[in-house]
Scaffold this active site. Sequence first.
Site, mmCIF file in Angstrom:
data_model
loop_
_atom_site.group_PDB
_atom_site.id
_atom_site.type_symbol
_atom_site.label_atom_id
_atom_site.label_comp_id
_atom_site.label_asym_id
_atom_site.label_seq_id
_atom_site.Cartn_x
_atom_site.Cartn_y
_atom_site.Cartn_z
ATOM 1 C CG ASP A 71 -0.264 0.038 2.537
ATOM 2 O OD1 ASP A 71 0.746 -0.676 2.702
ATOM 3 O OD2 ASP A 71 -0.719 0.763 3.442
ATOM 4 C CD GLU A 135 4.184 0.897 7.134
ATOM 5 O OE1 GLU A 135 4.880 1.171 8.120
ATOM 6 O OE2 GLU A 135 3.937 1.739 6.245
HETATM 7 ZN ZN LIG Z 1 6.870 2.032 4.149
#
Ligand SMILES: [Zn+2]
Length: 380
Positions: A71, A135
């Site tokens: 992501d 994340e």
């Molecule tokens: Zn990162």
Amino acid sequence: MPIDPVALTADLIRCPSVTPVEGGALVLLEKLLTEGGFTCTRVDRGGIANLYARWGRQGANRTFGFNGHTDVVPIGNQDDWTVDPFGAEIKDGYMYGRGATDMKSGVAAFAAAAIDFVQDTPPDGAVVLAITGDEEADALDGTTALLDWMAANNEVMSVCLVGEPTCPSEMGETMKIGRRGSLTAWFTVNGEQGHSAYPHRANNPLPAMARLVDRLSSHVLDEGTDHFDPSTLAVVTIDTGNPATNVIPASCTAAVNVRFNDAHSSQSIIDWFAEEVAQIKGTFGVDIDTKVKVSGESFVTPPGDLSDLIGNAVKAETGRTPELSTSGGTSDARFVKNHCPVVEFGLVGKTMHQVDERVLVAQISQLKAIYKRILTDYFA
Ligand SMILES: [Zn+2]
């Protein structure tokens, strides 16, 4: 045929995987890793896509793990970009795009290294890739979902390398062996509203807040520890929202962000806040509400076998001996450390989260070579 990590990085950048959107990135990796002999499992949770891939025996004594994320943060204002943020355009030796450094190049490098390694020299053990699509946001259903699923399914990593960018400006100069903890606290001081001409008939929350913020921000948390710089506290906002100069407001809220080393835990900091708040309440006769959000505890993987393994591979490929650092923000290593020893090493992260994020194309192949050498040395 060896996997080209540059082409793979470009393919991943072309997947618009802004958290929480999968964007095709994990689907692409799952196909590639399956073709490379890995057993892949999608470990999706809470609307987030995650991918677990293992080559070799389940629960093998020697299992090398890689962790990373596909992501990316939003592009911001597209007009500020000089290129298509999802175009993977190459100019003057750099590949451009959101995620070019943070961290599609890292994921491409370790996926390519892992596939080539198990095909060239099948190890006695296992290689695991735990790749998340969450994340950059709250990370509630990302690496933690993977680790929860692993624990429930007898999947292990003996050691883990997180492929986040770790080098400030030159390839190979830094690895991270730990991270500071982080927490944010909001303090709301409640007094009593009144006319500013008659302050004795009100209970002004602002002097109490000023004292509290001064006491917190002037306190020396520590002088640093063996592996860490001194802990820091930053006052990030003080809000009353009072437009009237003839009114004493009823309340005021301030927030502080603390980055703390291994001399503290989130609880010891919360306990310190409670003492300070109690004093201010006693002195000023106000009420104070405290709200705390802990983003992560501090941790360190002390220098040893794992940092030596990575340092030697980096030195062999770049000529540089990486410094062992614990600086910077948080990363998913804060979750992995509960599972096994973890170290972070990746390429130069200068432009991460910026407009025109870009990576030196040559560094992607260099990073793959480092990761492959780490695998070779680990299983030698
Ligand atoms: Zn990162």
